[in-house]
Design a protein around this motif. Structure first.
Motif, PDB file in Angstrom:
ATOM      1  N   TRP A 125       0.851  -1.177   0.000  1.00  0.00           N
ATOM      2  CA  TRP A 125       0.000   0.000   0.000  1.00  0.00           C
ATOM      3  C   TRP A 125       0.898   1.241   0.000  1.00  0.00           C
ATOM      4  N   PRO A 127       0.994   5.038   0.465  1.00  0.00           N
ATOM      5  CA  PRO A 127       0.165   6.098   1.024  1.00  0.00           C
ATOM      6  C   PRO A 127       0.125   7.350   0.151  1.00  0.00           C
ATOM      7  N   ASN A 130      -2.291   6.546  -2.484  1.00  0.00           N
ATOM      8  CA  ASN A 130      -3.556   5.996  -1.977  1.00  0.00           C
ATOM      9  C   ASN A 130      -4.001   4.776  -2.783  1.00  0.00           C
ATOM     10  N   GLU A 206      -4.386  -3.103   1.224  1.00  0.00           N
ATOM     11  CA  GLU A 206      -5.137  -2.010   1.828  1.00  0.00           C
ATOM     12  C   GLU A 206      -5.683  -2.401   3.202  1.00  0.00           C
TER      13      GLU A 206
END
Length: 281
Positions: A125, A127, A130, A206
């Motif tokens: 994931w 950040p 996203n 996620e």
């Protein structure tokens, strides 16, 4: 060269072995006919000849001295069956990323587009974007500090030298970066070895950002306790032994951290397995 499956005759009673030289309970009897399909150069530096893969038992092998072949077979090596090699797409330094999807600040010095060694394919994931992206897990196999640079191209800060061993002193952070860095799949191309499939999904990446509970850590704790007491390290390569010790350090750090995510727990658990394979434990 016979590219396919051929028969071999067992010359004396023996048990088969794994790629990493562990004996199995599968007994081969003298005079028995077996099917083999690949000759493999094993990991052990003092082993002469090949081990042959049993066609009907693809995770089992028999040493050359125990069989008589009908036909010669294609050859492979321990490294080709254990690792995946990727080639940087450009001569720009290849950035490394942490498990949390952020740059580590360290890159691979890549002027000659030398293939890099990897052993896992992970969705992480990211950040800043996203979303989940696909990464290779990097293995610094037979490579030292001189292969790495800062992301701006400058040399890494010189490490302190241990007066007793005359070797660089590595911090815990150095060790984690060394044995648990990732490369973006989009920055490289497949160059040989194992063809990997992702170990998780974008949705897993996620969802696993949640903080792990004690229950989530139970299996990692159990395997860590079992493996930290394993003293029969049979690998002769210093890099592999270093990776094994660092995998234990990473597992310990994750277990102690109250902020460790489920993703960190799962990945630390996975990391203990391929490292042992690379060490031929």
């Amino acid at each position: 060269m016979y590219n396919g499956v051929t028969y071999a005759t067992v010359l004396k009673k023996t048990t088969t072995q794994t790629l990493t030289n562990d004996s199995t309970k599968h007994v081969l009897k003298k005079g028995q006919k077996i099917k083999v399909d690949l000759a493999v150069e094993p990991w052990a530096e003092d082993f002469e000849g090949y081990i042959y893969r049993l066609h009907d038992y693809p995770n089992e092998y028999v040493a050359q001295s125990y069989i008589k072949l009908r036909n010669y077979l294609p050859t492979s090596s321990y490294s080709e069956l254990t690792f995946t090699f990727v080639k940087p797409q450009t001569t720009a330094d290849t950035k490394f990323y942490s498990l949390d999807g952020t740059p580590t600040g360290v890159s691979y010095r890549n002027r000659n587009q030398t293939p890099l060694t990897t052993d896992g394919l992970y969705y992480l994931w990211v950040p800043s974007e996203n979303k989940a992206e696909l990464f290779y897990h990097y293995v610094p196999y037979k490579q030292d500090r001189s292969y790495f640079v800062n992301n701006d191209g400058t040399d890494l800060k010189d490490a302190e030298i241990d007066k007793n061993t005359n070797k660089p002193i590595e911090t815990t952070e150095d060790k984690i970066h060394y044995s648990n860095s990732f490369i973006k799949v989009s920055d490289v191309t497949y160059a040989g070895g194992n063809k990997l499939v992702p170990l998780n999904s974008p949705k897993d990446a996620e969802n696993d950002q949640k903080v792990a509970t004690d229950k989530d850590k139970q299996e990692l704790q159990r395997k860590f306790e079992a493996k930290k007491n394993a003293q029969n390290v049979k690998g002769h390569d210093e890099s592999a032994v270093k990776n094994y010790n660092n995998a234990l350090l990473i597992a310990s750090s994750v277990l102690k951290s109250p902020k460790a995510t489920i993703a960190q727990v799962r990945q630390a658990l996975w990391l203990l397995e391929p490292i042992r394979t690379q060490l031929a434990l």
